[in-house]
Design a protein around this motif. Sequence first.
Motif, PDB file in Angstrom:
ATOM      1  N   ILE A 798      -4.206  10.688  -1.436  1.00 32.19           N
ATOM      2  CA  ILE A 798      -5.069   9.789  -0.652  1.00 32.19           C
ATOM      3  C   ILE A 798      -4.202   8.785   0.096  1.00 32.19           C
ATOM      4  O   ILE A 798      -3.024   8.607  -0.221  1.00 32.19           O
ATOM      5  CB  ILE A 798      -6.105   9.057  -1.526  1.00 32.19           C
ATOM      6  CG1 ILE A 798      -5.432   8.146  -2.544  1.00 32.19           C
ATOM      7  CG2 ILE A 798      -7.020  10.061  -2.231  1.00 32.19           C
ATOM      8  CD1 ILE A 798      -6.412   7.303  -3.350  1.00 32.19           C
ATOM      9  N   ARG A 799      -4.799   8.113   1.103  1.00 35.75           N
ATOM     10  CA  ARG A 799      -4.048   7.165   1.919  1.00 35.75           C
ATOM     11  C   ARG A 799      -3.683   5.925   1.122  1.00 35.75           C
ATOM     12  O   ARG A 799      -4.553   5.331   0.461  1.00 35.75           O
ATOM     13  CB  ARG A 799      -4.854   6.752   3.160  1.00 35.75           C
ATOM     14  CG  ARG A 799      -5.048   7.866   4.184  1.00 35.75           C
ATOM     15  CD  ARG A 799      -5.543   7.309   5.527  1.00 35.75           C
ATOM     16  NE  ARG A 799      -6.782   6.572   5.403  1.00 35.75           N
ATOM     17  CZ  ARG A 799      -7.991   7.130   5.416  1.00 35.75           C
ATOM     18  NH1 ARG A 799      -8.113   8.449   5.525  1.00 35.75           N
ATOM     19  NH2 ARG A 799      -9.074   6.376   5.323  1.00 35.75           N
ATOM     20  N   PRO A 800      -2.417   5.515   1.183  1.00 30.67           N
ATOM     21  CA  PRO A 800      -2.017   4.282   0.474  1.00 30.67           C
ATOM     22  C   PRO A 800      -2.489   3.062   1.249  1.00 30.67           C
ATOM     23  O   PRO A 800      -3.052   3.154   2.341  1.00 30.67           O
ATOM     24  CB  PRO A 800      -0.493   4.385   0.473  1.00 30.67           C
ATOM     25  CG  PRO A 800      -0.177   5.146   1.716  1.00 30.67           C
ATOM     26  CD  PRO A 800      -1.300   6.144   1.899  1.00 30.67           C
ATOM     27  N   ALA A 801      -2.250   1.886   0.670  1.00 31.00           N
ATOM     28  CA  ALA A 801      -2.588   0.620   1.324  1.00 31.00           C
ATOM     29  C   ALA A 801      -1.496  -0.392   1.048  1.00 31.00           C
ATOM     30  O   ALA A 801      -0.851  -0.369  -0.011  1.00 31.00           O
ATOM     31  CB  ALA A 801      -3.932   0.100   0.845  1.00 31.00           C
ATOM     32  N   ILE A 802      -1.286  -1.293   2.011  1.00 28.58           N
ATOM     33  CA  ILE A 802      -0.315  -2.382   1.880  1.00 28.58           C
ATOM     34  C   ILE A 802      -1.021  -3.682   2.255  1.00 28.58           C
ATOM     35  O   ILE A 802      -1.778  -3.728   3.230  1.00 28.58           O
ATOM     36  CB  ILE A 802       0.909  -2.163   2.788  1.00 28.58           C
ATOM     37  CG1 ILE A 802       1.663  -0.890   2.370  1.00 28.58           C
ATOM     38  CG2 ILE A 802       1.845  -3.372   2.732  1.00 28.58           C
ATOM     39  CD1 ILE A 802       2.827  -0.538   3.283  1.00 28.58           C
ATOM     40  N   ILE A 803      -0.783  -4.712   1.487  1.00 27.25           N
ATOM     41  CA  ILE A 803      -1.329  -6.022   1.805  1.00 27.25           C
ATOM     42  C   ILE A 803      -0.199  -7.046   1.747  1.00 27.25           C
ATOM     43  O   ILE A 803       0.725  -6.936   0.918  1.00 27.25           O
ATOM     44  CB  ILE A 803      -2.471  -6.402   0.832  1.00 27.25           C
ATOM     45  CG1 ILE A 803      -3.230  -7.608   1.355  1.00 27.25           C
ATOM     46  CG2 ILE A 803      -1.952  -6.636  -0.585  1.00 27.25           C
ATOM     47  CD1 ILE A 803      -4.529  -7.882   0.598  1.00 27.25           C
TER      48      ILE A 803
END
Length: 809
Positions: A798-803
């Motif tokens: 699945i698509r990762p995320a960065i914050i």
Amino acid sequence: MKIISRINSLILLCLLAFQPLLAQTDFNSNWKFLLGDDSLASQPKYNDTKWRQLTLPHDWSIEHNFSATVPATTQGGALPAGIGWYRKTFLLPASNADKEVRIEFDGIYRDSEVWINGHYLGRRPNGYISFAYELSPYIRFGEKNVIAVRVDNSRQPNSRWYSGSGIYRNVRLVLSNKAAFDRNGIFVTADYKNAATTTMPTGVIQVRAGLHNHTGAAVTCQLQTKIYDAAGKLVADTISRNITLPDKGQATQATMMLIPNVKAWSVDDPHCYQVVSLLMKGLQILDSVVTVTGIRSCRFNSEKGFFLNEQPLKIKGVCMHHDLGALGAAVNMRAMERQLEILKAMGCNAIRTAHNPPAPELLDLCDKMGFLVMVEAFDMWKKKKNKFDYYSDFDAWHKEDLEDMVLRDRNHPSVFMWSIGNEIREQFDSTGITLAKELVAIVKAKDSTRPVTCALSEWNPAKNFIYQSHALDVIGLNYHHEVYEDFRKYYPGEIFLGSENMSAFATRGHYGLPSDSAYFWPAKSPQKIVENGNPDYTVSAYDQVSAYWGSTHETTWKIIRKHDYLSGLFVWSGFDFLGEPIPYPWPARSSYYGIIDLAGFPKDVYYMYQSEWTSKPVLHLFPHWNWQPGQLVDVWVYYNNADEVELFLNGTSLGVKHKGPDDLHLLWRVPFTAGTLKAVSRKNGQQVLVKEISTAGAPAAITLQADHQTIKADGRDLSYVTLRITDDKGHPVPDAANQIQFSIEGPGIIAGTDNGYQADTISLKSPSRQCWKGMALAIIQGTGKTGTIRLKASSTGIRPAIISIRAEK
């Protein structure tokens, strides 16, 4: 008394003009730690170069893996305890040689012993009490000094919940002149007189100051008291005539002041004043203390309940243990503030510190945020509940521990009553009469302004010896909701408070069908475990399951809200907590009682309380909408500020429903069809709120949301980042169980991770965490440097995320 380090700039300028000589130093940094025992570690020349360096507060137990084999087992959260040592080397300049020096510990769990330069200072077995030691006779000014602390939490089990291990609260080093205020020696009482009894709202403040003189000669001094409002405006100022303190003597000085047109402290508007106490010799300030206070009146009435500032107020409280989820017992201001923010949004207005004195910072926050607090002293007296608990120390220590609790906390406007115990076993025999009288007398000797209660698990007055002592101001009943409507019959003329209620169970995101069958889990049995539970150690999040000694949330609240004489209650519990994982045995390792789970994610019943305890519009629709085709699903709605709710499935109305006088939710039983479920609330025919839940597809992406995009670069501030798994259309996936890998760049660390699942046995410090019901949590802590922190969350397929989170000075 709470000496605060950050005071109003106007007050600071005033104090600096006179060069005050009391200094309070944050003593938390640069400690060395050893997990294990070494009898030579108390000696100043001991070689600790290979010990771990850390910053306090510190809980060593939370750093380890959960295990079924540790001695504490489920009574202590299934985390190891043991023995640990702390050492700190520090230097005080020779110019301070004329000062008195003490070290203050806010709490060490448990059975601590302290040495300074090899000299033994003493032992304190109670893990929740703040205490201090005088260091002056043993300090080497201008040379290196060594503090050594041994912490013994090896005798297990000693607690019914997770205690943590170590110096888990803050430490201070305090330097003062030899003529000074006593520690915890300022006692501020503030009473509110409203306009019904006076021409304008007036505050009456009395300041009693305990003083001492160790200079070697008599000292003539003056006591000046200044009171500032929240904006920094001076509203009262007085100075005493000369006070003569004999050498090696003590004195108490009382000052009475009137504050006209006062702004009262309340749960909705917690306005605080600052009382500045200055001990002066001419123009020289010998000592200075700033005390935060609130001007308010509190009283109970046996027929009409509780009044704050002469206005009736139903106590809408929760019980809280002291752990901070993935951070364990180590005190963190932001972690406590987040918990209180979540509770405040629910409509909670009161906290019971079950079953021990809290960290002082919790009370500071409650003063500021508007919570009433019942501070509780003990979970047992002479009769034990655990093999190695406080019972063996009670005889020797209860008086000093209780006095220290009251002296420390009696100035807080949030503290509105004291509790001398919880479900004490002496209530079942005549020893409870003598002990209750003694403990109440100890409290009243230090603070006669607040009522005293004891949380009683025996409801029958004929069998309850603590009640028969007639020492209690308020009758606190734990559970037994079945007798509440007859309370005045059993306890004529007495004041009621539900000191502990519900013990309802839930696992966030799990739903047992049908939902209208309420049952006790476990049944009433000595085992106190469920015999036919779910294989994944879950409990339905519909409000349908409770312990046999309690009730569902709705059952008891319906009774409490109905009668004025029932002054209010404290729900067990506000948050899930580590340890005490009833109804399941291992691998369950945290409680199921919370309205909010261990990660801080609200369970569905949170919105029942929000709809009952607040005036803001609420519309909560559940459960999720991913089921088997044709399966009958119970759809619940909590709402307020509306006359009706209409439910739609894929645009087709399933009917309009209204709550009856005794209803707290609405229920539709709906055959599942994929699509969108929508609820619309209306008042007088006008739409108030709309909520939708859609059927989700396969996991496709990660989303991250931080509660704070900017944190202070102080090495302590936190940002809580919530992770959700969504499908390709952005819908939350309610059953997603993806394994998440968190990684971080920049001036920050991952202080903990969680998912709220009570039977997840992976360490709460692990950067890898499996989602529970599509959610997980990462706690980001700054390192003390400024810059951009980048948190990445990834999972296979699945698509990762960065914050990004900014750490700023």
